[in-house]
Scaffold this motif. Sequence first.
Motif, PDB file in Angstrom:
ATOM      1  N   GLY A 262      22.748  -6.537 -10.332  1.00  0.00           N
ATOM      2  CA  GLY A 262      22.011  -5.678 -10.047  1.00  0.00           C
ATOM      3  C   GLY A 262      20.765  -5.829  -9.480  1.00  0.00           C
ATOM      4  O   GLY A 262      19.763  -5.391  -9.575  1.00  0.00           O
ATOM      5  N   LYS A 263      20.568  -6.788  -8.723  1.00  0.00           N
ATOM      6  CA  LYS A 263      19.549  -7.602  -8.023  1.00  0.00           C
ATOM      7  C   LYS A 263      19.368  -6.653  -6.924  1.00  0.00           C
ATOM      8  O   LYS A 263      19.922  -5.930  -6.132  1.00  0.00           O
ATOM      9  N   THR A 264      17.922  -6.836  -6.361  1.00  0.00           N
ATOM     10  CA  THR A 264      17.289  -6.279  -5.200  1.00  0.00           C
ATOM     11  C   THR A 264      16.826  -7.273  -4.338  1.00  0.00           C
ATOM     12  O   THR A 264      16.074  -8.267  -4.408  1.00  0.00           O
ATOM     13  N   LEU A 265      17.171  -7.259  -2.900  1.00  0.00           N
ATOM     14  CA  LEU A 265      16.732  -7.695  -1.912  1.00  0.00           C
ATOM     15  C   LEU A 265      15.873  -6.944  -0.797  1.00  0.00           C
ATOM     16  O   LEU A 265      16.689  -5.902  -0.405  1.00  0.00           O
ATOM     17  N   ALA A 266      14.905  -7.154  -0.990  1.00  0.00           N
ATOM     18  CA  ALA A 266      13.866  -6.199  -0.222  1.00  0.00           C
ATOM     19  C   ALA A 266      12.692  -6.784   0.730  1.00  0.00           C
ATOM     20  O   ALA A 266      12.784  -7.979   0.918  1.00  0.00           O
ATOM     21  N   GLY A 267      12.025  -5.812   1.318  1.00  0.00           N
ATOM     22  CA  GLY A 267      10.949  -6.325   2.124  1.00  0.00           C
ATOM     23  C   GLY A 267       9.954  -5.426   1.836  1.00  0.00           C
ATOM     24  O   GLY A 267       9.572  -4.446   1.349  1.00  0.00           O
ATOM     25  N   SER A 268       8.728  -6.116   2.525  1.00  0.00           N
ATOM     26  CA  SER A 268       7.417  -5.263   2.351  1.00  0.00           C
ATOM     27  C   SER A 268       6.292  -5.797   3.560  1.00  0.00           C
ATOM     28  O   SER A 268       6.467  -6.784   4.042  1.00  0.00           O
ATOM     29  N   MET A 269       5.550  -4.832   3.843  1.00  0.00           N
ATOM     30  CA  MET A 269       4.887  -5.121   5.208  1.00  0.00           C
ATOM     31  C   MET A 269       3.550  -4.676   4.931  1.00  0.00           C
ATOM     32  O   MET A 269       3.110  -3.373   4.578  1.00  0.00           O
ATOM     33  N   ILE A 270       2.317  -5.600   4.764  1.00  0.00           N
ATOM     34  CA  ILE A 270       1.032  -5.221   4.565  1.00  0.00           C
ATOM     35  C   ILE A 270       0.853  -4.206   3.706  1.00  0.00           C
ATOM     36  O   ILE A 270       1.521  -4.149   2.442  1.00  0.00           O
ATOM     37  N   GLY A 271       0.068  -2.946   3.672  1.00  0.00           N
ATOM     38  CA  GLY A 271      -0.338  -2.281   2.781  1.00  0.00           C
ATOM     39  C   GLY A 271      -1.123  -1.265   3.431  1.00  0.00           C
ATOM     40  O   GLY A 271      -1.537  -1.183   4.577  1.00  0.00           O
ATOM     41  N   GLY A 272      -1.225   0.157   2.913  1.00  0.00           N
ATOM     42  CA  GLY A 272      -2.150   1.115   3.632  1.00  0.00           C
ATOM     43  C   GLY A 272      -3.649   0.939   3.489  1.00  0.00           C
ATOM     44  O   GLY A 272      -3.876  -0.181   2.867  1.00  0.00           O
ATOM     45  N   ILE A 273      -4.214   1.843   4.102  1.00  0.00           N
ATOM     46  CA  ILE A 273      -5.760   1.423   4.275  1.00  0.00           C
ATOM     47  C   ILE A 273      -6.366   1.307   2.763  1.00  0.00           C
ATOM     48  O   ILE A 273      -7.036   0.375   2.425  1.00  0.00           O
ATOM     49  N   ALA A 274      -6.068   2.440   2.031  1.00  0.00           N
ATOM     50  CA  ALA A 274      -6.567   2.482   0.643  1.00  0.00           C
ATOM     51  C   ALA A 274      -6.307   1.292  -0.288  1.00  0.00           C
ATOM     52  O   ALA A 274      -6.989   0.820  -1.045  1.00  0.00           O
ATOM     53  N   GLU A 275      -5.017   0.928   0.008  1.00  0.00           N
ATOM     54  CA  GLU A 275      -4.379  -0.346  -0.830  1.00  0.00           C
ATOM     55  C   GLU A 275      -5.005  -1.397  -0.403  1.00  0.00           C
ATOM     56  O   GLU A 275      -5.508  -2.327  -1.023  1.00  0.00           O
ATOM     57  N   THR A 276      -5.534  -1.538   0.655  1.00  0.00           N
ATOM     58  CA  THR A 276      -6.364  -2.607   1.222  1.00  0.00           C
ATOM     59  C   THR A 276      -7.518  -2.904   1.036  1.00  0.00           C
ATOM     60  O   THR A 276      -8.231  -3.936   0.592  1.00  0.00           O
ATOM     61  N   GLN A 277      -8.303  -1.651   0.808  1.00  0.00           N
ATOM     62  CA  GLN A 277      -9.550  -1.655   0.034  1.00  0.00           C
ATOM     63  C   GLN A 277      -9.653  -1.951  -1.401  1.00  0.00           C
ATOM     64  O   GLN A 277     -10.245  -2.728  -1.814  1.00  0.00           O
ATOM     65  N   GLU A 278      -8.578  -1.568  -2.078  1.00  0.00           N
ATOM     66  CA  GLU A 278      -8.111  -1.720  -3.522  1.00  0.00           C
ATOM     67  C   GLU A 278      -8.100  -3.301  -3.487  1.00  0.00           C
ATOM     68  O   GLU A 278      -8.577  -3.987  -4.295  1.00  0.00           O
ATOM     69  N   MET A 279      -7.409  -4.083  -2.633  1.00  0.00           N
ATOM     70  CA  MET A 279      -7.188  -5.534  -2.681  1.00  0.00           C
ATOM     71  C   MET A 279      -8.352  -6.013  -2.381  1.00  0.00           C
ATOM     72  O   MET A 279      -8.713  -7.109  -3.143  1.00  0.00           O
ATOM     73  N   LEU A 280      -9.276  -5.829  -1.502  1.00  0.00           N
ATOM     74  CA  LEU A 280     -10.368  -6.512  -1.407  1.00  0.00           C
ATOM     75  C   LEU A 280     -11.279  -6.250  -2.741  1.00  0.00           C
ATOM     76  O   LEU A 280     -11.903  -7.469  -2.873  1.00  0.00           O
ATOM     77  N   ASP A 281     -11.352  -5.283  -3.299  1.00  0.00           N
ATOM     78  CA  ASP A 281     -12.462  -5.166  -4.500  1.00  0.00           C
ATOM     79  C   ASP A 281     -11.659  -5.926  -5.586  1.00  0.00           C
ATOM     80  O   ASP A 281     -12.444  -6.401  -6.206  1.00  0.00           O
ATOM     81  N   PHE A 282     -10.463  -5.935  -5.645  1.00  0.00           N
ATOM     82  CA  PHE A 282      -9.718  -6.662  -6.600  1.00  0.00           C
ATOM     83  C   PHE A 282     -10.151  -8.371  -6.529  1.00  0.00           C
ATOM     84  O   PHE A 282     -10.431  -8.888  -7.492  1.00  0.00           O
TER      85      PHE A 282
END
Length: 347
Positions: free
Chosen positions: A286-306
């Motif tokens: 039951g495994k997942t093969l997925a993709g992800s592309m950067i993040g939204g603007i709010a999440e990018t700000q969250e990342m910088l703060d983190f």
Amino acid sequence: MTTVAAYAAPAPKAPLERTTIERRAVGEFDVLIDIKYAGICHSDIHQAQEGWGEAIFPMVPGHEIAGVVAEVGPGVTKYRVGDRVGVGCMVDSCRECDNCEAGLEQYCTGGGMIGTYNAVGKDGEPTYGGYSQKIVVDENYVVRIPDGLSLDVAAPLLCAGITLYSPLKHWGAGPGKKVAILGMGGLGHMGVKIAHALGAEVTVLSQSLRKKDDGLKLGADHYYATSDPKTFEELAGTFDLIVSTVSAPLDFNAYLGLLKTRGALVNVGAPEEPIALNLFSVIGGGKTLAGSMIGGIAETQEMLDFCAEHGFGAEIELIRADQINEAYERVVNSDVRYRFVIDTSTI
């Protein structure tokens, strides 16, 4: 309009050269940024060489931008002259689709996000990226760089940082989770730092052990060479999450075998070639093969703060603009620890 110096690829696979470009006049909601530093991402090379398909030339790459606000439009409320800011992989989107309204502008369905370079803006003009002296961006696609981060090590966070932060957060990396970062390069080293800071048990899977000391220093608990067949035997069924930063074709069936039941293998590296997959590698367990592309603007700000809260940026090698072509060759040869950053005062 303002004329600024930049480095551009004049044609596919051509060496980058110094030139000038036009930046639009500052509009009501625009921010003019004096670019101080621009990271070199492997994506820049893929696009300058048309590895991902037909591109727009001349091309000024660069979507890891850190600088200082030089001017703001009369309607701007988020930033003032002198603020330390960044721009990542996009400079606009439709703002109206469900994804944009949910803070997932990177997955805009109303025409797609508008890339910082190699794209066409709403004004019909091509976008030019961060290998330049200045850029004009709508305030809604600008993020604030916290005081705890110096601009040079913050620049790569605008792509490398958010590209790893977003999937690690989405797939629940944290205490009690075993996370593997596949590839120990510009993206991977940020994955190690972020996964460690989130509290996960972190393993690096790299082609060889030559960067093992670095990986352990940056927060990895374990480090294995994927060139050793014993690695796949020893680690079978180990991980809750694997994030692959590799942009070359892989044996996905082998790596899916390293996941626990219902584990996920998430790709942020984008090979130019199609992959081969035996679906039983996903169905069994039951495994997942997925993709992800950067993040939204709010999440990018969250990342910088983190990152600022935890006291780290990227590991960088600062270069002059006239070293860009050499840096491209070294990135392709995996000869950088771990992100080249251009001092744009040298353009």
